[in-house]
Design a protein around this motif. Structure first.
Motif, PDB file in Angstrom:
ATOM      1  N   LEU A 169       0.681  -1.390   0.053  1.00 13.71           N
ATOM      2  CA  LEU A 169      -0.088   0.004  -0.048  1.00 13.71           C
ATOM      3  C   LEU A 169       0.733   1.177  -0.108  1.00 13.71           C
ATOM      4  CD1 LEU A 169      -2.632  -1.062   2.481  1.00 13.71           C
ATOM      5  CD2 LEU A 169      -2.958  -1.041   0.148  1.00 13.71           C
ATOM      6  N   ASP A 170       0.346   2.295  -0.505  1.00 12.35           N
ATOM      7  CA  ASP A 170       1.050   3.562  -0.446  1.00 12.35           C
ATOM      8  C   ASP A 170       1.652   4.151   1.013  1.00 12.35           C
ATOM      9  OD1 ASP A 170       1.945   6.449  -0.849  1.00 12.35           O
ATOM     10  OD2 ASP A 170       0.611   6.189  -2.880  1.00 12.35           O
ATOM     11  N   ASN A 171       2.686   4.252   0.893  1.00  8.90           N
ATOM     12  CA  ASN A 171       3.448   4.526   2.226  1.00  8.90           C
ATOM     13  C   ASN A 171       2.591   5.805   2.673  1.00  8.90           C
ATOM     14  OD1 ASN A 171       4.979   3.360   4.222  1.00  8.90           O
ATOM     15  ND2 ASN A 171       6.467   3.031   2.598  1.00  8.90           N
ATOM     16  N   ALA A 172       2.365   6.694   2.051  1.00  5.47           N
ATOM     17  CA  ALA A 172       1.933   8.007   2.248  1.00  5.47           C
ATOM     18  C   ALA A 172       0.453   7.806   2.829  1.00  5.47           C
ATOM     19  CB  ALA A 172       1.797   8.698   1.007  1.00  5.47           C
ATOM     20  N   VAL A 173       0.006   6.644   2.531  1.00  2.00           N
ATOM     21  CA  VAL A 173      -1.355   6.661   3.110  1.00  2.00           C
ATOM     22  C   VAL A 173      -1.351   5.893   4.522  1.00  2.00           C
ATOM     23  CG1 VAL A 173      -3.479   5.336   2.834  1.00  2.00           C
ATOM     24  CG2 VAL A 173      -2.547   6.084   0.588  1.00  2.00           C
ATOM     25  N   TRP A 174      -0.403   5.021   4.533  1.00  2.00           N
ATOM     26  CA  TRP A 174      -0.379   4.419   5.902  1.00  2.00           C
ATOM     27  C   TRP A 174       0.264   5.580   6.925  1.00  2.00           C
ATOM     28  CZ3 TRP A 174      -1.639  -0.204   6.788  1.00  2.00           C
ATOM     29  CH2 TRP A 174      -2.061  -1.303   6.149  1.00  2.00           C
ATOM     30  N   ARG A 175       1.137   6.525   6.548  1.00  2.28           N
ATOM     31  CA  ARG A 175       1.674   7.209   7.652  1.00  2.28           C
ATOM     32  C   ARG A 175       0.441   8.106   8.203  1.00  2.28           C
ATOM     33  NH1 ARG A 175       3.963  11.541   5.468  1.00  2.28           N
ATOM     34  NH2 ARG A 175       4.425  10.768   3.125  1.00  2.28           N
ATOM     35  N   ARG A 176      -0.707   8.313   7.379  1.00  2.00           N
ATOM     36  CA  ARG A 176      -1.954   9.113   7.845  1.00  2.00           C
ATOM     37  C   ARG A 176      -2.680   8.669   8.979  1.00  2.00           C
ATOM     38  NH1 ARG A 176       0.518  11.660   3.334  1.00  2.00           N
ATOM     39  NH2 ARG A 176      -0.589  13.616   3.062  1.00  2.00           N
ATOM     40  N   PHE A 177      -2.294   7.154   9.512  1.00  2.00           N
ATOM     41  CA  PHE A 177      -3.219   6.613  10.237  1.00  2.00           C
ATOM     42  C   PHE A 177      -2.255   6.777  11.715  1.00  2.00           C
ATOM     43  CE2 PHE A 177      -4.808   5.004   6.762  1.00  2.00           C
ATOM     44  CZ  PHE A 177      -6.100   4.567   6.758  1.00  2.00           C
ATOM     45  N   ASP A 178      -3.267   6.925  12.816  1.00  2.00           N
ATOM     46  CA  ASP A 178      -2.341   7.181  13.988  1.00  2.00           C
ATOM     47  C   ASP A 178      -2.529   5.964  14.876  1.00  2.00           C
ATOM     48  OD1 ASP A 178      -5.219   7.510  15.184  1.00  2.00           O
ATOM     49  OD2 ASP A 178      -5.130   9.348  14.334  1.00  2.00           O
ATOM     50  N   THR A 179      -3.615   4.987  14.514  1.00  2.00           N
ATOM     51  CA  THR A 179      -3.478   3.899  14.990  1.00  2.00           C
ATOM     52  C   THR A 179      -3.558   2.585  14.373  1.00  2.00           C
ATOM     53  OG1 THR A 179      -4.988   5.065  16.678  1.00  2.00           O
ATOM     54  CG2 THR A 179      -5.187   2.611  16.838  1.00  2.00           C
ATOM     55  N   ARG A 180      -2.584   1.810  14.535  1.00  3.86           N
ATOM     56  CA  ARG A 180      -2.646   0.473  13.566  1.00  3.86           C
ATOM     57  C   ARG A 180      -2.732  -0.938  14.286  1.00  3.86           C
ATOM     58  NH1 ARG A 180       2.823   2.345  10.247  1.00  3.86           N
ATOM     59  NH2 ARG A 180       2.054   4.531   9.857  1.00  3.86           N
ATOM     60  N   MET A 181      -3.575  -1.604  13.893  1.00  4.30           N
ATOM     61  CA  MET A 181      -3.916  -2.961  14.347  1.00  4.30           C
ATOM     62  C   MET A 181      -3.776  -4.031  13.519  1.00  4.30           C
ATOM     63  SD  MET A 181      -7.315  -1.937  16.070  1.00  4.30           S
ATOM     64  CE  MET A 181      -7.646  -3.137  17.349  1.00  4.30           C
ATOM     65  N   THR A 182      -3.010  -5.221  13.940  1.00  2.14           N
ATOM     66  CA  THR A 182      -2.929  -6.324  13.165  1.00  2.14           C
ATOM     67  C   THR A 182      -3.566  -7.434  13.681  1.00  2.14           C
ATOM     68  OG1 THR A 182      -0.686  -5.848  13.036  1.00  2.14           O
ATOM     69  CG2 THR A 182      -1.225  -8.025  12.502  1.00  2.14           C
ATOM     70  N   TYR A 183      -4.397  -8.164  12.686  1.00  2.04           N
ATOM     71  CA  TYR A 183      -5.453  -9.396  13.260  1.00  2.04           C
ATOM     72  C   TYR A 183      -4.723 -10.631  12.652  1.00  2.04           C
ATOM     73  CZ  TYR A 183      -8.732  -5.986  14.610  1.00  2.04           C
ATOM     74  OH  TYR A 183      -9.331  -4.976  15.319  1.00  2.04           O
ATOM     75  N   ASP A 184      -5.250 -11.479  13.612  1.00  5.60           N
ATOM     76  CA  ASP A 184      -4.375 -12.966  13.027  1.00  5.60           C
ATOM     77  C   ASP A 184      -5.364 -13.954  13.351  1.00  5.60           C
ATOM     78  OD1 ASP A 184      -2.327 -14.418  12.103  1.00  5.60           O
ATOM     79  OD2 ASP A 184      -0.731 -13.326  13.193  1.00  5.60           O
ATOM     80  N   LEU A 185      -5.046 -15.154  12.953  1.00  4.10           N
ATOM     81  CA  LEU A 185      -6.032 -16.419  13.239  1.00  4.10           C
ATOM     82  C   LEU A 185      -5.993 -16.629  14.600  1.00  4.10           C
ATOM     83  CD1 LEU A 185      -5.090 -18.822  10.484  1.00  4.10           C
ATOM     84  CD2 LEU A 185      -6.789 -17.301  10.344  1.00  4.10           C
ATOM     85  N   PRO A 186      -7.054 -17.159  15.282  1.00  5.09           N
ATOM     86  CA  PRO A 186      -7.250 -17.226  16.718  1.00  5.09           C
ATOM     87  C   PRO A 186      -6.034 -18.150  17.272  1.00  5.09           C
ATOM     88  CG  PRO A 186      -9.328 -18.319  15.601  1.00  5.09           C
ATOM     89  CD  PRO A 186      -8.371 -17.435  14.541  1.00  5.09           C
ATOM     90  N   GLY A 187      -5.475 -17.841  18.222  1.00  7.02           N
ATOM     91  CA  GLY A 187      -4.584 -18.735  19.050  1.00  7.02           C
ATOM     92  C   GLY A 187      -5.449 -19.400  19.844  1.00  7.02           C
TER      93      GLY A 187
END
Ligand SMILES: Nc1ncnc2c1ncn2[C@@H]1O[C@H](COP(=O)(O)OP(=O)(O)OP(=O)(O)O)[C@@H](O)[C@H]1O
Ligand SMILES: [Mg+2]
Length: 280
Positions: A169-187
């Motif tokens: 994804l465009d880095n310029a776009v990512w930079r605009r977000f103040d909160t980043r979350m990663t999701y994964d399959l359930p442990g």
């Protein structure tokens, strides 16, 4: 709600409807912490304004299908007691890219006028790297509009974007977000908790859960939900009890592995210890 191609560009869910959706939700601990902190900050805005520290209002979620990204948007809207506006990407993306840009603008204007949680799924579809689509010059304009809208996004609304593509994804776009979350399959712990939420905590349920856990490892929450639903239907049809066999049969019939895409975490991304998305 603005329209495009004759259809509404978004669906609105009232906070009460949002509450119903999240009944069985399991949030990964790292994501719960992020959301909890986000909510705490929303509750003490004045202090932040006094200290001249900006208040987070743009969240980006990354992870495989069926792991709770959309669900978290419902949760947040419910907690903030705000309507959730789910943008229909098929409606805003137009063969005339100028039209797409204008639709994006309209949606953001709408969110500015009425305090809400604005949710944009499959975000990658409009935020693709500008370089990659340079031959389509117009597309850069769409991304630029998006960047502008993100920069101007102020006030009490929250913007959430979700994606499961590993494509750059465009880095310029990512930079605009103040909160980043990663999701994964359930442990393992999340899987057990989810099964308890779906099947209950009686002694017999716990036994079925214990037996069923191994076969459900590696499934997404959405898959598990469908498998358990299938098993529950059988219980009703046969007027019997829930058992490991019913879940195993439902698993075979549903065949989640065959349905799973081959999602891989991008080699450019990984989760840090807070579970936030990190660009390497
Ligand atoms: N963490 C979770 N806890 C409980 N249920 C979940 C969770 N994640 C997914 N589900 C179930 O799976 C369904 C799909 O989840 P959701 O729409 O949140 O997935 P998603 O991560 O947004 O997937 P996609 O990338 O395909 O949009 C939900 O309706 C919910 O019932
Ligand atoms: Mg989703």
């Amino acid at each position: 709600m603005p329209k495009s191609k004759g259809i509404e560009t978004a669906t609105v869910y009232l906070p009460m409807e949002c509450a119903k959706k999240i009944k069985h939700m399991v949030l990964q601990e790292s994501n719960r912490q992020i959301i909890d902190e986000f909510l705490i900050i929303q509750g003490m805005k004045e202090k932040f304004l006094e200290a001249d520290v900006s208040i987070p209002n743009k969240i980006v979620m990354f992870g495989p299908p069926g792991t709770g990204k959309t669900l978290t948007a419902f949760y947040l809207a419910h907690k903030l007691n705000l309507p959730l506006i789910v943008v229909r990407l098929d409606a805003i993306i137009h063969s005339h890219l100028g039209e797409t840009a204008s639709n994006i603008r309209k949606i953001f204007e709408f969110a500015k006028a009425a305090t809400c949680v604005l949710f944009l799924d499959e975000f990658d579809a409009i935020a693709r790297a500008r370089d990659a689509i340079d031959e389509v010059k117009e597309m850069a304009r769409v991304v630029n509009t998006l960047l502008q809208c993100l920069d101007e996004f102020q006030g009490d609304s929250t913007f959430i974007a979700a994606t499961n593509l590993e494509e750059e994804l465009d880095n310029a776009v990512w930079r605009r977000f103040d909160t980043r979350m990663t999701y994964d399959l359930p442990g393992l712990a999340e899987l057990k908790q989810f099964l308890i939420n779906l099947l209950g905590e009686s002694e017999s349920s716990l036994q079925v859960i214990e037996q069923s856990t191994p076969i459900l490892r590696g499934c997404s929450f959405a898959d598990i939900e469908q498998i358990i639903l299938k098993a529950k239907r059988k219980v009703i049809i046969e007027d019997s009890e829930m058992s490991y066999e019913k879940i195993a049969d439902a698993y075979k019939a549903y065949n989640p592995k065959a349905q799973q895409g081959d999602f891989k975490m991008s080699s450019r991304t990984s989760g840090n210890e807070e579970g936030q998305l990190v660009w390497n």
